[in-house]
Design an enzyme around this catalytic site. Structure first.
Site, mmCIF file in Angstrom:
data_model
loop_
_atom_site.group_PDB
_atom_site.id
_atom_site.type_symbol
_atom_site.label_atom_id
_atom_site.label_comp_id
_atom_site.label_asym_id
_atom_site.label_seq_id
_atom_site.Cartn_x
_atom_site.Cartn_y
_atom_site.Cartn_z
ATOM 1 N N HIS A 1 -0.899 3.407 4.348
ATOM 2 C CA HIS A 1 -1.916 4.115 4.053
ATOM 3 C C HIS A 1 -2.014 5.890 5.026
ATOM 4 O O HIS A 1 -1.916 5.595 6.225
ATOM 5 C CB HIS A 1 -3.010 3.327 4.212
ATOM 6 C CG HIS A 1 -4.524 4.425 2.916
ATOM 7 N ND1 HIS A 1 -4.998 4.872 3.493
ATOM 8 C CD2 HIS A 1 -4.527 3.369 1.664
ATOM 9 C CE1 HIS A 1 -5.441 5.590 2.718
ATOM 10 N NE2 HIS A 1 -5.856 4.839 1.537
ATOM 11 N N THR B 1 -6.112 2.923 -5.291
ATOM 12 C CA THR B 1 -6.353 1.401 -5.255
ATOM 13 C C THR B 1 -6.438 0.373 -6.427
ATOM 14 O O THR B 1 -6.176 -0.375 -6.561
ATOM 15 C CB THR B 1 -6.223 0.894 -3.796
ATOM 16 O OG1 THR B 1 -5.503 1.267 -2.239
ATOM 17 C CG2 THR B 1 -6.524 -0.603 -3.613
ATOM 18 N N ASP C 1 1.315 0.465 -5.312
ATOM 19 C CA ASP C 1 -0.172 0.705 -5.912
ATOM 20 C C ASP C 1 0.035 2.099 -6.851
ATOM 21 O O ASP C 1 -0.301 2.160 -7.155
ATOM 22 C CB ASP C 1 -1.254 0.306 -5.399
ATOM 23 C CG ASP C 1 -1.088 1.420 -4.140
ATOM 24 O OD1 ASP C 1 -0.788 1.079 -3.060
ATOM 25 O OD2 ASP C 1 -2.909 1.260 -3.661
ATOM 26 N N HIS C 2 0.209 2.853 -5.893
ATOM 27 C CA HIS C 2 0.774 4.317 -5.657
ATOM 28 C C HIS C 2 1.917 4.829 -5.033
ATOM 29 O O HIS C 2 2.114 4.311 -4.104
ATOM 30 C CB HIS C 2 -0.934 4.493 -6.527
ATOM 31 C CG HIS C 2 -1.870 4.378 -5.134
ATOM 32 N ND1 HIS C 2 -1.448 5.020 -3.216
ATOM 33 C CD2 HIS C 2 -2.843 3.702 -4.972
ATOM 34 C CE1 HIS C 2 -2.016 4.714 -2.844
ATOM 35 N NE2 HIS C 2 -2.954 3.770 -3.542
ATOM 36 N N GLU D 1 0.613 -0.953 0.330
ATOM 37 C CA GLU D 1 -0.007 0.234 -0.097
ATOM 38 C C GLU D 1 0.839 1.418 0.069
ATOM 39 O O GLU D 1 1.991 1.600 1.052
ATOM 40 C CB GLU D 1 -0.973 0.172 0.854
ATOM 41 C CG GLU D 1 -1.971 1.559 1.625
ATOM 42 C CD GLU D 1 -2.990 1.075 -0.200
ATOM 43 O OE1 GLU D 1 -3.441 0.193 -0.057
ATOM 44 O OE2 GLU D 1 -2.768 2.343 -0.218
#
Ligand code: GP9
Ligand code: MN
Length: 427
Positions: free
Chosen positions: A198, A82, A257-258, A38
């Site tokens: 996150h 996500t 993911d980012h 994440e």
């Protein structure tokens, strides 16, 4: 419409590349274990705070001789975050320019996703996530993608201090997920989505044993602490994989993911990178995320090819030796030496080994120098832009027009969502 499908097919067939014979089928029949890291950015790899590595376990895995690690791999997500990453990774289709494709189209559309492809090759398929199943409409989308099992929040024992932010803490998540993993018939395809790293990067005191950065930006500084926690969780999970024997007969794939730090934090980003300031070029390069693919016996190393999330599915399928000559996939195998190294961002900007194009400015990728384009270069940029714009809009047409319902590739059986029903244990 059917004619849209014709343009899509033309485009994907024209851009389909032949796999690298050195890698094709090298992981045939193995389990696939995907770990979704994440908000994890590439800059964290080998990054130090006060002389300490933020992610010692991941760094070791990154350098392992059987790990293929990509250091010019970019996230390509937009608002769907996500969910955009998941869409690209498992379908080789882009997320949408606005909103989340999983939320808007996940329930109704026809897909030809990795879980469906592999379950038709005898794989058991399962997704694991410590959040409620409805987030990003996963509970419906995963059925469309052919996931047999979805182990979401209700499958895990919980206590008040087991969760933080969106859900189960990563260490507890991995530990409990491994008990389900143990029971899956092999070969399996399993995806584990982590959560703790996150925004807003919260952790309880007992887990906050790593120094925060000192940029002075409160949103940014705890990021390395949750990243460190994620690394420890991964380390524990890796130990489990080794003791259970899964390490040897599985492809273990990790990806970020980012971004975790958004473009709104320029001063902090500059501080982290040891620069006076950052410009649009730096921010584009800051979109790199890790991609690591490990398989016992695989020839690993740091691969400098330019690619992104859209390219993962064809790469994985080639490693598994699953023929994909008829599929609608927009990415290209990262290991093919015939690939176009064009990384499209969702807003139409792009990166290639030569050029980094942001808005109307073009930089030299290797140096970050702003280019005054020669007429020859202008032509190249126009050509690249054309490719990127066409690719994105055709991918959108596939999703918005639900075009895959009109076309079932040879050897693939359409997913029947009614065959899937996820039981939720605690109500
Ligand atoms: C929630 C999680 C977060 O279940 O996957 O999604 P994000 O905010 O990163 O898109
Ligand atoms: Mn995310």
């Amino acid at each position: 419409s059917a004619s849209d499908l014709t343009s899509v097919k033309k485009f994907v067939n024209r851009n389909r590349v032949s796999p690298n014979v050195k890698y094709y089928g090298q992981a045939k029949g193995k389990n696939v274990i995907i770990i979704h890291l994440e908000s994890f950015q590439q800059f964290l790899i080998n990054y130090k705070v006060d002389g300490k590595e933020v992610t010692p376990n991941l760094n070791k895995f990154y350098k392992n001789k059987n790990t293929l690690s990509f250091d010019n791999f970019y996230n390509q997500v937009a608002q769907g975050k996500t969910s955009d990453a998941e869409m690209m990774l498992e379908n080789s289709l882009y997320g949408l320019p606005q909103g989340s494709a999983m939320t808007t189209y996940g329930t109704q559309n026809t897909f030809q996703a990795a879980p469906a492809i592999l379950s038709q090759k005898g794989y058991t398929t399962a997704a694991f996530h410590g959040d409620v199943p409805s987030f990003w409409n996963r509970d419906n989308t995963y059925k469309s993608w052919g996931y047999e099992y979805f182990f979401s929040s209700s499958y895990y024992k919980t206590k008040p201090d087991y969760s933080v932010g969106y859900g189960l803490k990563d260490k507890i998540f991995f530990k409990q997920a491994s008990q389900y993993l143990d029971q899956l018939p092999q070969p399996f395809y399993a995806k584990l989505i982590t959560l703790t790293n996150h925004y807003p990067y919260e952790l309880d005191k007992q887990n906050t044993d790593f120094p925060a950065t000192k940029t002075g930006d409160k949103t940014v500084d705890p990021y390395v602490q949750t990243a460190h926690y994620l690394d420890e969780a991964f380390g524990e999970f890796l130990t489990y994989l080794k003791t259970s024997g899964l390490y040897k007969n599985s492809v273990i794939m990790l990806y970020g993911d980012h971004y975790g730090i958004s473009d709104n934090h320029r001063a902090a980003i500059a501080h982290l990178l040891g620069k006076k300031s950052v410009n649009e070029y730096d921010l584009a390069q800051f979109q790199k995320v890790p991609l690591m693919i490990h398989s016992a016996g695989l020839k690993g190393g740091i691969d400098h090819t330019y690619g992104g999330e859209i390219d993962v599915l064809p790469t994985l399928m080639d490693l598994l030796g699953v023929k994909d000559n008829n599929t609608i996939q927009f990415g290209q195998d990262l290991l093919s030496n015939k690939r176009n190294q064009v990384v499209a961002f969702r807003d139409g900007d792009f990166v290639t080994p030569k050029y980094t194009k942001v808005g109307s400015t073009v930089y030299q990728t290797s140096t970050g120098k702003k280019l005054t384009l020669t007429s020859q270069q202008k032509k190249q940029i126009t050509k690249l832009q054309n490719y990127v714009t066409t690719e994105l809009s055709l991918s959108d047409r596939v999703i918005e027009g639900d075009l895959l319902r009109f076309y079932t590739p040879k050897g693939f059986t359409k997913v029947n969502k009614k065959d899937y029903n996820y039981k939720y244990i605690n109500g």
